[in-house]
Design a protein around this motif. Structure first.
Motif, PDB file in Angstrom:
ATOM      1  N   UNK A 140       8.092  38.693 -15.967  1.00  0.00           N
ATOM      2  CA  UNK A 140       9.497  38.491 -15.584  1.00  0.00           C
ATOM      3  C   UNK A 140       9.852  39.188 -14.277  1.00  0.00           C
ATOM      4  N   UNK A 141      10.801  38.579 -13.576  1.00  0.00           N
ATOM      5  CA  UNK A 141      11.474  39.159 -12.413  1.00  0.00           C
ATOM      6  C   UNK A 141      12.968  39.208 -12.727  1.00  0.00           C
ATOM      7  N   UNK A 158       6.550  32.494 -16.710  1.00  0.00           N
ATOM      8  CA  UNK A 158       7.279  33.268 -15.712  1.00  0.00           C
ATOM      9  C   UNK A 158       8.769  33.178 -16.026  1.00  0.00           C
ATOM     10  N   UNK A 159       9.380  34.307 -16.319  1.00  0.00           N
ATOM     11  CA  UNK A 159      10.804  34.370 -16.636  1.00  0.00           C
ATOM     12  C   UNK A 159      11.541  34.965 -15.437  1.00  0.00           C
ATOM     13  N   UNK A 180       7.099  39.367 -25.796  1.00  0.00           N
ATOM     14  CA  UNK A 180       6.232  40.510 -25.513  1.00  0.00           C
ATOM     15  C   UNK A 180       5.897  40.478 -24.027  1.00  0.00           C
ATOM     16  N   UNK A 181       6.850  40.960 -23.212  1.00  0.00           N
ATOM     17  CA  UNK A 181       6.627  40.983 -21.775  1.00  0.00           C
ATOM     18  C   UNK A 181       5.538  41.994 -21.426  1.00  0.00           C
ATOM     19  N   UNK A 188       6.305  47.123 -21.584  1.00  0.00           N
ATOM     20  CA  UNK A 188       6.208  46.261 -20.410  1.00  0.00           C
ATOM     21  C   UNK A 188       6.174  47.138 -19.171  1.00  0.00           C
ATOM     22  N   UNK A 189       5.158  47.003 -18.356  1.00  0.00           N
ATOM     23  CA  UNK A 189       5.056  47.799 -17.141  1.00  0.00           C
ATOM     24  C   UNK A 189       5.930  47.172 -16.065  1.00  0.00           C
ATOM     25  N   UNK A 190       6.974  47.901 -15.675  1.00  0.00           N
ATOM     26  CA  UNK A 190       7.923  47.408 -14.671  1.00  0.00           C
ATOM     27  C   UNK A 190       8.020  48.389 -13.522  1.00  0.00           C
ATOM     28  N   UNK A 191       8.131  47.853 -12.308  1.00  0.00           N
ATOM     29  CA  UNK A 191       8.408  48.671 -11.137  1.00  0.00           C
ATOM     30  C   UNK A 191       9.692  48.179 -10.485  1.00  0.00           C
ATOM     31  N   UNK A 192      10.240  49.011  -9.600  1.00  0.00           N
ATOM     32  CA  UNK A 192      11.474  48.686  -8.886  1.00  0.00           C
ATOM     33  C   UNK A 192      11.140  48.411  -7.425  1.00  0.00           C
ATOM     34  N   UNK A 193      11.578  47.273  -6.931  1.00  0.00           N
ATOM     35  CA  UNK A 193      11.286  46.863  -5.558  1.00  0.00           C
ATOM     36  C   UNK A 193      12.555  46.947  -4.716  1.00  0.00           C
TER      37      UNK A 193
END
Length: 486
Positions: free
Chosen positions: A120-121, A162-163, A225-226, A318-323
């Motif tokens: 996901x984005x 892709x969400x 399950x992202x 869910x592994x997320x980063x900030x852009x």
């Protein structure tokens, strides 16, 4: 009457008859031509209609700031025109009642398939940080147009779902002024910063009220399950990774708050930074420091309580980063094409990272999938253990190497196996490794030691760290104003 006069009369009558015949025939010809023209027009309209279901009449998405109504219209058109590879749905509403639309793209967008990871984005969490909103709409346009014609895009969409949530804060966007850094529109309608409103792993959250937009995302995370995610912001040019917060426990290493999967997070941030046109050169924004390689640990940049990327990692596995994608939060529209070209390769390369590591299923002794089995990697004790979903599926994003994985489930023997993870993203699939559990004669010890996930309210009291250190409190106080502006 003379023959001459009789002949003249007959000739005149013949001429009149001929003119009537010609006139009648002309009308018939005109009528036939008109019918044929109408039929041709109808066929043309029909052709254009069916063609429009496959291609939006050759028009690319304009580089402009689409308001909420325009964005909704575009998403509905995409969903209609590409119905076989997209699915549009709302995950909830904003405070003012605007829908939080998510478009799913993939080979089978309406259903999860075993072995196909969920990605996901999320954009526009801060209403006045608008570049991410624009880029995600452009990404939707790019993916749908290039499916089945561009091999890379086709492989991406066939190998994952892709969400895309283009705007998490539509109320804030609608109230924003087109100012480069001014914070109007940052918050939701209730004046709350949504990136400070999630449960925090290191602080007490007992009395905090969750905003509608945050509640919607939290519920959304429970439906899928992202595996991998990024949220898009503005005001700097850097890729930031967890943790964003700390209470001075063993996660605090130097001036950074380090997760058990720090090596993976650094890799993910560098993937985006190095594929971006300039991010890896370091932030050159006038009001921000430089970042080595264009990446930073969130806490090292500035402590942030209640952030979304930490919540994704700790409670949604869910592994997320900030852009952070632009120095100016609301840049002029003429800069949008260049921003898209600068970010497009990075957006695509980051998505491919969902195929890192290992995936598979956990089965019981009868071969049935096991839900809520704990799947832990040695040396990576997460605050909340990663667990299998209702299909018995697990996913672990890991860099190449050998890993010892332990699977536990009440009533079954502890199972430990070693796997060798390759680095072969070109296959567009992670290593598949399944586990089969065996019944245990005695479950007392196993059940007593089964890893559990503490509630958000109790997490700050767990023995993962001491109370907030005085130095951290000082840092938090000194950075309060800076935090409010980013």
């Amino acid at each position: 009457m003379t023959e001459r006069s009789r002949g003249g009369r007959v000739g005149t009558e013949c001429a009149r008859a001929l003119r009537r015949l010609v006139s009648f025939g002309g009308r018939q010809i005109q009528s036939r031509v008109k019918v044929k023209k109408e039929r041709a027009d109808a066929m043309l309209l029909s052709t254009l209609f069916w063609f429009s279901l496959a291609v939006p009449l050759g028009q690319t998405l304009e580089f402009q700031y689409h308001n909420t109504a325009q964005m909704e219209q575009y998403l509905h058109e995409i969903s209609k025109n590409y119905s076989s590879i997209t699915h549009l749905h709302s995950i909830g509403q904003s405070v003012e009642g605007r829908e939080l639309w998510v478009l799913i793209l993939g080979q089978r967008p309406k259903e999860h398939r075993v072995g196909i990871p969920e990605f996901k984005y999320v954009g526009n969490m801060h209403g006045n940080e608008v570049v991410g909103r624009v880029l995600l709409l452009q990404l939707i346009d790019y993916l749908t147009r290039n499916y089945m014609s561009d091999p890379f895009v086709t492989k991406l969409m066939n190998s994952m779902r892709i969400h895309i949530l283009p705007s998490m804060n539509p109320d804030g966007f609608e109230s924003s002024g087109r100012d480069c850094m001014y914070s109007q529109g940052r918050f939701n309608k209730n004046g709350v910063d949504l990136n400070r409103n999630f449960p925090d792993a290191f602080m007490s959250n007992a009395e905090q009220v969750r905003e509608k937009e945050v509640e919607a995302v939290m519920k959304w995370l429970k439906t899928e399950l992202f595996i991998l995610s990024a949220n898009l912001h503005g005001g700097a040019v850097v890729a930031s990774y967890p943790y964003d917060n700390s209470n001075g426990g063993h996660e605090l290493q130097g001036d950074s708050s380090i997760t058990p999967d720090n090596d993976v997070f650094v890799h993910l941030a560098q993937t985006y930074s190095t594929n971006h046109a300039s991010m890896q050169k370091g932030n050159k924004c006038y009001d921000s420091k430089d970042f080595a390689d264009g990446i930073t640990n969130g806490y090292r940049w500035y402590p942030l309580e209640g952030g979304m990327q930490d919540y994704n990692y700790v409670w949604a596995q869910c592994l997320e980063i900030t852009l952070e994608l632009s120095c100016c939060k609301f840049p002029p529209e003429h800069e949008l094409p260049d921003l898209w070209e600068a970010n497009k390769p990075a957006l695509l390369a980051y998505m491919q990272q969902v195929h890192l590591g290992v995936k598979g299923q956990v089965f019981n002794s009868n071969g049935a999938p096991v839900q809520n089995a704990s799947v832990e990697v040695e040396g990576r004790k997460n605050l909340c253990p990663f667990k299998t979903d209702h299909n018995g599926e697990y996913y672990r994003l890991l860099l190449p190497g050998n890993y010892t994985i332990t699977v536990t489930y009440p009533g079954y023997k502890l199972l430990t196996e070693t796997v060798s993870v390759p680095y072969d993203l070109d296959k567009f699939t992670a290593l598949t490794h399944n586990f089969q559990l065996e019944k245990s004669a005695s479950t007392t010890i196993l059940e007593a030691t089964e890893p559990t996930c503490p509630s958000p309210e109790a997490r700050h009291r767990e023995n993962y760290g001491a109370a907030l250190l005085p130095s951290a409190i000082t840092a938090l106080s000194a950075l309060t104003l800076h935090t409010l502006l980013l």
